[in-house]
Design an enzyme around this catalytic site. Structure first.
Site, PDB file in Angstrom:
ATOM      1  N   LYS A 122       0.769  -0.984   0.218  1.00 27.40           N
ATOM      2  CA  LYS A 122      -0.402   0.358  -0.569  1.00 27.40           C
ATOM      3  C   LYS A 122       0.819   1.258   0.306  1.00 27.40           C
ATOM      4  CE  LYS A 122      -4.042   2.262   2.355  1.00 27.40           C
ATOM      5  NZ  LYS A 122      -3.207   3.880   2.026  1.00 27.40           N
ATOM      6  N   LYS A 300      -6.819  -8.052  -2.891  1.00 27.23           N
ATOM      7  CA  LYS A 300      -7.714  -7.787  -3.858  1.00 27.23           C
ATOM      8  C   LYS A 300      -7.946  -9.036  -3.941  1.00 27.23           C
ATOM      9  CE  LYS A 300      -5.626  -3.374  -4.882  1.00 27.23           C
ATOM     10  NZ  LYS A 300      -4.879  -2.812  -6.459  1.00 27.23           N
TER      11      LYS A 300
HETATM   12  S1  IVH Z   1      -6.569   0.011  -4.426  1.00 26.15           S
HETATM   13  C1  IVH Z   1     -10.911  -0.249  -5.616  1.00 26.15           C
HETATM   14  N1  IVH Z   1      -4.155  -0.637  -4.611  1.00 26.15           N
HETATM   15  O1  IVH Z   1      -5.051   3.700  -0.871  1.00 26.15           O
HETATM   16  C2  IVH Z   1      -9.624  -0.218  -4.591  1.00 26.15           C
HETATM   17  N2  IVH Z   1      -4.763   1.398  -3.385  1.00 26.15           N
HETATM   18  O2  IVH Z   1      -7.557   4.413   0.693  1.00 26.15           O
HETATM   19  C3  IVH Z   1      -9.392   1.865  -4.747  1.00 26.15           C
HETATM   20  N3  IVH Z   1      -3.041   2.840  -2.578  1.00 26.15           N
HETATM   21  O3  IVH Z   1      -6.224   5.822  -1.871  1.00 26.15           O
HETATM   22  C4  IVH Z   1      -7.631   1.064  -4.608  1.00 26.15           C
HETATM   23  N4  IVH Z   1      -1.569   1.635  -2.997  1.00 26.15           N
HETATM   24  O4  IVH Z   1      -4.649   5.440  -3.121  1.00 26.15           O
HETATM   25  C5  IVH Z   1      -4.939   0.902  -4.046  1.00 26.15           C
HETATM   26  N5  IVH Z   1      -2.181  -1.289  -4.024  1.00 26.15           N
HETATM   27  C6  IVH Z   1      -2.572  -0.364  -4.203  1.00 26.15           C
HETATM   28  C7  IVH Z   1      -2.600   0.338  -3.176  1.00 26.15           C
HETATM   29  C8  IVH Z   1      -3.557   2.229  -2.934  1.00 26.15           C
HETATM   30  C9  IVH Z   1      -2.139   2.591  -1.699  1.00 26.15           C
HETATM   31  C10 IVH Z   1      -3.823   3.788  -2.297  1.00 26.15           C
HETATM   32  C11 IVH Z   1      -4.897   4.581  -2.407  1.00 26.15           C
HETATM   33  C12 IVH Z   1      -6.234   4.371  -2.442  1.00 26.15           C
HETATM   34  C13 IVH Z   1      -5.572   4.494  -0.566  1.00 26.15           C
HETATM   35  C14 IVH Z   1      -7.007   3.422   0.091  1.00 26.15           C
END
Ligand code: IVH
Length: 678
Positions: A122, A300
């Site tokens: 993340k 995911k």
């Molecule tokens: S997926 C529907 N994958 O984390 C899926 N988010 O609140 C949406 N983020 O604002 C996000 N790394 O900016 C996803 N590998 C990753 C991520 C990621 C960072 C951030 C993203 C989002 C926040 C989650």
């Protein structure tokens, strides 16, 4: 070259440069030397200049920054940008998995079984939507409220890891039509630390975290600033694609990688939840060694059909969660608040904390910035506070635990008198400042040390201890007094013999013709670091014009913002400062517009890096010699560097230089090449 030939050549050059950009910025495996790369880029630029109709928005030349913007347009995202639920414990993650299995009918009975997840880091940066039309980058926007964000296209174009045209190693034909990719803009930690160092040197507020600095850099009104700070971008989602359904999250990551995006190689497909939990633990271990900040992992459901069946809640999907790392936060007590006085007289309150271990680092102080910040957080001596290691560098007081506030505390106010010299303190904008400007004793010691330092007036033989004594003995009461020192004054100083007295006086004498930019830098005007000093020197060409300009006129200079303009105007507006400048002039100090040392400049045009040890002289001396020989010194290896001097113990810089095909010489060769330089 006729139009048709030009078209072909431009296409070939663009393709070649794109390939090199990808190898350098995404794969980290460059295969071309700097000079050769620059030559390709130059040729492309020249051809496009001759045939402007052939210049396309996705040309590699278009990464360069355009003009200043007034603000950002709002844009609607192609698809809403969702957020994720955050979970903190393994137990919660197991509950999430149970909900997923239930939702998919995999929790019991004949079909009971595990769900495959993709586990990714993340990233702790700024989430962006990147839109492509038929494979060409057309727009980037910030997340905003999820529905609409700000159009930051010009800035994102300068990020080298963003393909301006998709490579065709992705699924065939998939880039047709409109596509929206989601990714995270990050500032690599070494870049973040270097940036903060530069900001602090210019007495500007550093960023509290790499995340803030990435966000601040993407939301810059001047794309030239964005371009000058090297951001990276990792892609992790295709939010919309006209023409290509992706069966799994894993396939999506592969597609993104094939199109030329940076996709984290540690992302993992987990066939059981245990694997995902192990991934979280392993990445948590590695966290402090990664070149960018992450704050957890994202899990995911891999299968996209399963994702659709699970659906969403209002703002977040049911098929993905963030499994965060424990925060880098702790509780501790404020033992004292001390007020520091900076070189320019600015007062900064600093909380002295009962030392506390915050995930492996002892934190004992935290800056409270200024009175406004103090008021907002209402931090008092004796308070229990939550502290955070933000971006690993500057500890920050997040909040006060009001419930635990001891009796009898009171609000903290910055003093009305300077704690160093007792002069009156005045408020200027957010800052409190000692009014005893250039001439006063308060900041004189720090001021003088800066004035004489390398990069400023460069007076060798005037170390900190000497500066201290000069002030203690009242031999120097303002900067100009330096130029009235006599041998008799110096005899009384500790450790000064005849020879060192002569040397020092000669060095002082030799500093009377400084370059104007160095002189301006030496004055220690707030917000005037070496870059701003150079801008001012180039613009005004002499002190006279600068002293008389107004704040408004200063603001019109490209690269000078309102804060700098205010600070410069204020400095030259002060009668006390002007008196010191007059006295400096009377003492014979005459800043020169372009006072390059005379004599041979055999390293003219070289951009150099020193790495490893030197045998015949300390590194700063060698760097100075190189500068006198016409070279510029760079902080680290990049494509711009043309020459590296490597000595015993040289490490990764040498490897990088060799990888980039940069010329490397040893100390003896360096000495031979600078022979005769004055
Ligand atoms: S997926 C529907 N994958 O984390 C899926 N988010 O609140 C949406 N983020 O604002 C996000 N790394 O900016 C996803 N590998 C990753 C991520 C990621 C960072 C951030 C993203 C989002 C926040 C989650």
């Amino acid at each position: 070259m006729d139009h048709k030939q030009a078209r072909l050549r431009i296409a070939a050059l663009a393709a070649e440069i794109r390939e090199h950009d990808h190898r350098y910025y995404v794969l980290d495996q460059p295969t071309i030397a700097d000079a050769a790369y620059d030559k390709l880029l130059r040729e492309l630029g020249e051809l496009e200049a001759a045939h402007p109709d052939l210049r396309t928005p996705d040309s590699p030349t278009q990464r360069v920054a355009g003009g200043l913007r007034k603000g950002f347009q709002k844009v609607r995202h192609l698809k809403p940008m969702l957020s994720l639920d955050s979970l903190m414990s393994e137990a919660e993650v197991r509950e999430f998995d149970a909900r997923v299995r239930k939702g998919l009918g995999l929790d019991e009975g004949l079909f009971a079984g595990d769900v495959a997840y993709v586990a990714e880091p993340k990233y702790d940066g700024l989430s962006l939507e990147l839109v492509y039309e038929d494979g060409v980058f057309v727009r980037a926007s910030t997340r905003g409220n999820g529905e609409t964000g700000e159009d930051v296209t010009a800035n994102v174009r300068t990020i080298r890891a963003v393909p301006l045209r998709l490579r065709d190693d992705g699924p065939a034909g998939a880039a047709k039509g409109t596509m929206a990719v989601r990714g995270e803009a990050l500032m690599p930690l070494p870049e973040f630390e270097a940036l903060n160092k530069r900001l602090i040197a210019a007495e500007q507020e550093p960023f509290a975290s790499a995340r803030n600095s990435a966000a601040g850099t993407v939301r810059q009104l001047d794309p030239a600033i964005t371009a000058s700070r090297r951001l990276d971008l990792y892609a992790y989602d295709i939010m919309h694609a006209d023409s290509h359904p992706m069966p799994t999250q894993w396939a999506m990551l592969e597609a993104l990688r094939g199109w030329g995006f940076h996709v984290e190689s540690s992302a993992q497909r987990c066939t059981t939840l245990d694997q995902a939990v192990a991934f979280h633990a392993a990445l948590g271990e590695k966290r402090d060694r990664l070149p960018y900040e992450i704050d957890g992992i994202v899990l995911k459901v891999d299968d996209r059909t399963a994702q659709q069946r699970l659906g969403m809640r209002s703002r977040s999907p049911r098929w993905a969660v963030a499994f965060k790392f424990p925060p880098r936060e702790e509780f501790t007590q404020v033992q004292d608040i001390v007020v520091q006085v900076g070189r320019t007289g600015k007062l900064t309150p600093v909380a002295q904390l009962r030392p506390v271990d915050v995930s492996g680092v002892t934190v004992s102080r935290a800056t409270l910035h200024n009175q406004d910040e103090l008021d907002r957080k209402d931090v008092r001596i004796g308070d229990w506070v939550r502290v955070r290691r933000a971006g690993d560098v500057i500890p920050e007081v997040v909040e006060v635990l009001i419930d635990r506030r001891p009796r009898g505390t009171s609000r903290f106010e910055l003093p009305a008198k300077c704690p160093v010299c007792g002069a009156k303190v005045e408020r200027e904008g957010a800052a409190h400042r000692c009014t005893n400007g250039l001439a006063g004793p308060a900041q004189l010691e720090r001021h003088l040390a800066h004035f004489v330092s390398r990069g400023a007036m460069d007076i060798t033989g005037l170390g900190d201890r000497t500066v201290q004594q000069l002030i203690e003995k009242k031999l120097v009461e303002d900067l100009a007094d330096l130029y009235h020192l006599t041998p008799i004054d110096l005899v009384s100083l500790e450790g000064f013999a005849e020879k060192s007295i002569d040397n020092l006086l000669a060095a002082i004498e030799a500093s009377k013709r400084p370059r104007l930019d160095r002189f301006l830098f030496a004055l220690g005007i707030e917000h005037v670091g070496d870059t701003v000093a150079r801008l001012l020197a180039e613009h005004f060409g002499g002190l006279a014009g600068l002293v008389e300009t107004s704040e408004e006129q200063l603001q019109e200079i490209r690269g000078i913002g309102p804060e700098v303009a205010a600070s410069v105007a204020h400095f030259f507006g002060s009668a006390r400062n002007r008196k010191v400048l007059d006295r400096l002039a009377k003492a014979g100090v005459r800043p020169q517009v372009d006072a390059r040392p005379k004599g041979p400049r055999p390293l003219e045009g070289e951009i150099m890096v020193f790495t490893g040890g030197l045998e015949t002289m300390p590194r700063p001396d060698a760097q100075r010699l190189a500068e006198r020989a016409g070279a510029k010194i760079a902080g680290g290896i990049s494509r711009k560097v043309t020459l590296v001097v490597a000595g015993p113990g040289a490490g990764s810089k040498l490897d990088d230089a060799q990888r980039l095909g940069i010329a490397v010489i040893d100390e003896a060769t360096f000495l031979a090449r600078t022979k005769g330089v004055q």
